[in-house]
Write a protein that holds these residues in place. Structure first.
Motif, short mmCIF file in Angstrom:
data_model
loop_
_atom_site.label_atom_id
_atom_site.label_comp_id
_atom_site.label_asym_id
_atom_site.label_seq_id
_atom_site.Cartn_x
_atom_site.Cartn_y
_atom_site.Cartn_z
N LEU A 96 0.83 -1.21 0.00
CA LEU A 96 0.00 0.00 0.00
C LEU A 96 0.86 1.26 0.00
CD1 LEU A 96 -2.86 -0.98 2.47
CD2 LEU A 96 -3.07 -0.56 0.01
N ASP A 97 1.94 1.24 0.77
CA ASP A 97 2.85 2.39 0.79
C ASP A 97 3.46 2.63 -0.60
OD1 ASP A 97 2.36 2.83 3.47
OD2 ASP A 97 4.17 1.80 4.15
N ASN A 98 3.83 1.56 -1.27
CA ASN A 98 4.39 1.68 -2.62
C ASN A 98 3.37 2.24 -3.61
OD1 ASN A 98 6.86 0.66 -1.78
ND2 ASN A 98 6.38 -1.43 -2.37
N ILE A 99 2.12 1.77 -3.50
CA ILE A 99 1.06 2.29 -4.37
C ILE A 99 0.85 3.77 -4.11
CG2 ILE A 99 -1.44 2.20 -4.80
CD1 ILE A 99 -1.22 -0.86 -4.24
N THR A 100 0.85 4.16 -2.84
CA THR A 100 0.66 5.56 -2.48
C THR A 100 1.76 6.43 -3.07
OG1 THR A 100 -0.42 4.92 -0.43
CG2 THR A 100 0.40 7.17 -0.55
N GLU A 101 3.00 5.99 -2.94
CA GLU A 101 4.12 6.76 -3.49
C GLU A 101 4.01 6.89 -5.00
OE1 GLU A 101 6.40 8.55 -1.88
OE2 GLU A 101 5.23 7.99 -0.10
N LEU A 102 3.63 5.82 -5.68
CA LEU A 102 3.46 5.86 -7.13
C LEU A 102 2.35 6.83 -7.52
CD1 LEU A 102 4.26 4.76 -9.89
CD2 LEU A 102 2.65 2.89 -9.52
N MET A 103 1.24 6.78 -6.79
CA MET A 103 0.13 7.69 -7.06
C MET A 103 0.56 9.15 -6.86
SD MET A 103 -3.18 5.71 -5.48
CE MET A 103 -4.32 7.04 -5.87
N LEU A 104 1.27 9.41 -5.77
CA LEU A 104 1.71 10.78 -5.50
C LEU A 104 2.68 11.27 -6.57
CD1 LEU A 104 2.14 10.73 -1.63
CD2 LEU A 104 0.47 12.05 -2.96
N THR A 105 3.56 10.39 -7.01
CA THR A 105 4.49 10.77 -8.08
C THR A 105 3.71 11.14 -9.34
OG1 THR A 105 6.23 9.36 -7.21
CG2 THR A 105 6.38 9.93 -9.54
N TYR A 135 -5.75 12.97 -4.29
CA TYR A 135 -5.08 13.23 -3.01
C TYR A 135 -5.85 12.61 -1.86
CZ TYR A 135 -1.58 16.46 -4.83
OH TYR A 135 -0.51 17.01 -5.49
N PHE A 136 -7.18 12.67 -1.92
CA PHE A 136 -7.99 12.04 -0.89
C PHE A 136 -7.72 10.53 -0.84
CE2 PHE A 136 -11.78 9.54 0.12
CZ PHE A 136 -12.00 9.93 1.43
N LEU A 137 -7.69 9.90 -2.02
CA LEU A 137 -7.43 8.46 -2.08
C LEU A 137 -6.05 8.11 -1.53
CD1 LEU A 137 -8.97 7.47 -5.52
CD2 LEU A 137 -9.79 6.82 -3.26
N THR A 138 -5.05 8.90 -1.84
CA THR A 138 -3.71 8.59 -1.32
C THR A 138 -3.68 8.75 0.19
OG1 THR A 138 -2.93 10.84 -1.78
CG2 THR A 138 -2.47 9.16 -3.45
N GLN A 171 -3.71 5.94 5.51
CA GLN A 171 -4.36 5.64 6.79
C GLN A 171 -4.59 4.14 6.94
OE1 GLN A 171 -5.01 7.71 9.43
NE2 GLN A 171 -5.38 5.75 10.41
N VAL A 172 -5.08 3.49 5.88
CA VAL A 172 -5.29 2.04 5.93
C VAL A 172 -3.96 1.32 6.17
CG1 VAL A 172 -5.95 0.02 4.55
CG2 VAL A 172 -7.38 2.07 4.52
N SER A 173 -2.93 1.77 5.49
CA SER A 173 -1.60 1.18 5.65
C SER A 173 -1.13 1.33 7.09
CB SER A 173 -0.62 1.84 4.69
OG SER A 173 0.68 1.38 4.90
N ASN A 174 -1.31 2.49 7.64
CA ASN A 174 -0.91 2.76 9.02
C ASN A 174 -1.69 1.88 10.00
OD1 ASN A 174 0.49 4.09 11.09
ND2 ASN A 174 -1.16 5.56 11.35
N ASP A 175 -2.99 1.74 9.77
CA ASP A 175 -3.81 0.88 10.63
C ASP A 175 -3.38 -0.58 10.55
OD1 ASP A 175 -5.22 3.14 11.36
OD2 ASP A 175 -6.96 2.70 10.09
N LEU A 176 -3.07 -1.06 9.34
CA LEU A 176 -2.58 -2.42 9.18
C LEU A 176 -1.26 -2.63 9.91
CD1 LEU A 176 -3.32 -3.21 5.43
CD2 LEU A 176 -4.30 -4.36 7.41
N TYR A 177 -0.39 -1.64 9.82
CA TYR A 177 0.91 -1.74 10.50
C TYR A 177 0.71 -1.83 12.01
CZ TYR A 177 5.58 -0.74 12.12
OH TYR A 177 6.78 -0.82 12.76
#
Length: 69
Positions: free
Chosen positions: A23-32, A49-52, A57-63
Motif C-alpha cells: 500500500l505504501d508503494n502504491i501511495t508513493e506511485l500515485m503521488l508521483t 489526493y484524498f485516495l492517497t 491511513q489504511v496502511s498505518n492501521d494495518l501496520y
C-alpha cells in the motif's frame, strides 16, 4: 485472537506488514503521478489526493495491527 498459536500470529503479522508495504508503494506511485500531472488543480486531483491519504491511513492501521500481533 484466542486459539491462534504464536507462530500463526507471526505469520499473520508478516503478511499484514507485506500488505502495508505494498500500500505504501502504491501511495508513493500515485503521488508521483499526481505531482507530474500537467493540469491545474481540479476536483480530480483533489479526489486522487484524498485516495492517497486514505490508503496511507489504511496502511498505518494495518501496520499497527501487525505490531499488536
Amino acid at each position: 485472537m484466542k486459539g491462534i498459536r504464536n507462530m500463526d500470529k507471526l505469520d499473520i503479522a508478516d503478511e499484514l506488514t507485506t500488505y502495508t508495504n505494498q500500500l505504501d508503494n502504491i501511495t508513493e506511485l500515485m503521488l508521483t503521478n499526481i505531482n507530474n500531472l500537467e493540469i491545474s488543480k481540479c476536483k480530480e486531483t483533489d479526489r486522487l489526493y484524498f485516495l492517497t491519504d486514505y490508503i496511507k491511513q489504511v496502511s498505518n492501521d494495518l501496520y499497527k495491527l501487525a505490531v499488536k500481533l
